[in-house]
Design an enzyme around this catalytic site. Structure first.
Site, short mmCIF file in Angstrom:
data_model
loop_
_atom_site.label_atom_id
_atom_site.label_comp_id
_atom_site.label_asym_id
_atom_site.label_seq_id
_atom_site.Cartn_x
_atom_site.Cartn_y
_atom_site.Cartn_z
N HIS A 171 -30.65 -61.71 -11.02
CA HIS A 171 -29.83 -61.73 -9.80
C HIS A 171 -30.24 -62.89 -8.92
O HIS A 171 -31.38 -63.35 -8.95
CB HIS A 171 -29.91 -60.41 -9.05
CG HIS A 171 -31.30 -60.00 -8.68
ND1 HIS A 171 -32.14 -59.37 -9.56
CD2 HIS A 171 -32.00 -60.12 -7.53
CE1 HIS A 171 -33.30 -59.12 -8.98
NE2 HIS A 171 -33.25 -59.57 -7.74
N HIS B 167 -30.21 -63.94 -4.85
CA HIS B 167 -30.01 -63.53 -3.46
C HIS B 167 -29.27 -64.67 -2.75
O HIS B 167 -29.68 -65.83 -2.83
CB HIS B 167 -31.35 -63.34 -2.74
CG HIS B 167 -32.21 -62.25 -3.30
ND1 HIS B 167 -32.28 -61.00 -2.75
CD2 HIS B 167 -33.05 -62.22 -4.37
CE1 HIS B 167 -33.13 -60.25 -3.43
NE2 HIS B 167 -33.62 -60.97 -4.42
P1 AMP Z 1 -35.77 -58.47 -6.21
O1 AMP Z 1 -37.00 -58.15 -5.44
O2 AMP Z 1 -35.50 -59.95 -6.29
O3 AMP Z 1 -35.75 -57.79 -7.57
O4 AMP Z 1 -34.57 -57.92 -5.35
C1 AMP Z 1 -33.93 -56.72 -5.55
C2 AMP Z 1 -33.03 -56.50 -4.37
O5 AMP Z 1 -32.13 -55.46 -4.69
C3 AMP Z 1 -33.77 -56.10 -3.08
O6 AMP Z 1 -33.49 -57.06 -2.06
C4 AMP Z 1 -33.19 -54.73 -2.75
O7 AMP Z 1 -33.01 -54.51 -1.37
C5 AMP Z 1 -31.87 -54.75 -3.50
N1 AMP Z 1 -31.37 -53.44 -3.87
C6 AMP Z 1 -32.06 -52.42 -4.47
N2 AMP Z 1 -31.26 -51.37 -4.69
C7 AMP Z 1 -30.03 -51.71 -4.22
C8 AMP Z 1 -28.77 -51.03 -4.14
N3 AMP Z 1 -28.60 -49.78 -4.61
N4 AMP Z 1 -27.73 -51.68 -3.59
C9 AMP Z 1 -27.88 -52.93 -3.10
N5 AMP Z 1 -29.03 -53.64 -3.17
C10 AMP Z 1 -30.09 -53.03 -3.70
#
Ligand code: AMP
Ligand code: ZN
Length: 132
Positions: free
Chosen positions: A97, A99
């Site tokens: 993913h 951001h």
């Molecule tokens: P990472 O640390 O790069 O793996 O980022 C994962 C991101 O996913 C974090 O910023 C979380 O806040 C986000 N996240 C986790 N669960 C959800 C969800 N159900 N809906 C939207 N974002 C999410």
């Protein structure tokens, strides 16, 4: 496979989708650092950029379109792109993913990038994005 973002892409877990095409889906991050913080994923499961660097190319058009949407509709003055690859880099969800983080003049600079705002109303941001 037990993957949160695959479940979101499939619609099994609700999300506030802001952009979708054949290869990618973008939705509001549930715990935003800045207003409009969005997570963009390929529809197919890829663990991270290290596993498949070409995964980024697939979603590049969606990154462009989503970045444009966020800046235009939310009135942002800048945008950060970030992809964490591997637990040591801070990755918590192991589905590739990116951001997309809109940035505003009142909280500029890299030092303030990851300071979460607790008072962002996700439904209000979502309405502004999808309704224009
Ligand atoms: P990472 O640390 O790069 O793996 O980022 C994962 C991101 O996913 C974090 O910023 C979380 O806040 C986000 N996240 C986790 N669960 C959800 C969800 N159900 N809906 C939207 N974002 C999410
Ligand atoms: Zn997945």
């Amino acid at each position: 496979m037990d993957c949160l973002f695959c479940a979101i892409v499939a619609g099994d877990i609700p999300s506030r989708g802001v952009y979708a095409d054949d290869t990618a889906y973008a939705f509001l991050d549930i715990n935003p650092w800045h207003r409009g913080h969005t997570v963009l994923v390929p529809r197919r499961h890829v663990a991270d950029l290290l596993e498949q660097p070409e995964g980024l190319g697939e979603i590049a058009p969606a990154i462009n379109a989503t970045g444009r949407l966020l800046v235009d509709r939310l009135g942002a003055q800048g945008l950060n792109l970030l992809s964490n690859a591997g637990a040591v880099a801070g990755q918590e969800v192991f589905h590739l993913h990116v951001h997309l983080i809109p940035r505003y003049a009142d909280r500029p600079g890299m030092a303030g990038l990851m300071q979460r705002e607790s008072d962002i109303d996700l439904d209000e941001v979502y309405r502004q994005l999808v309704a224009g």
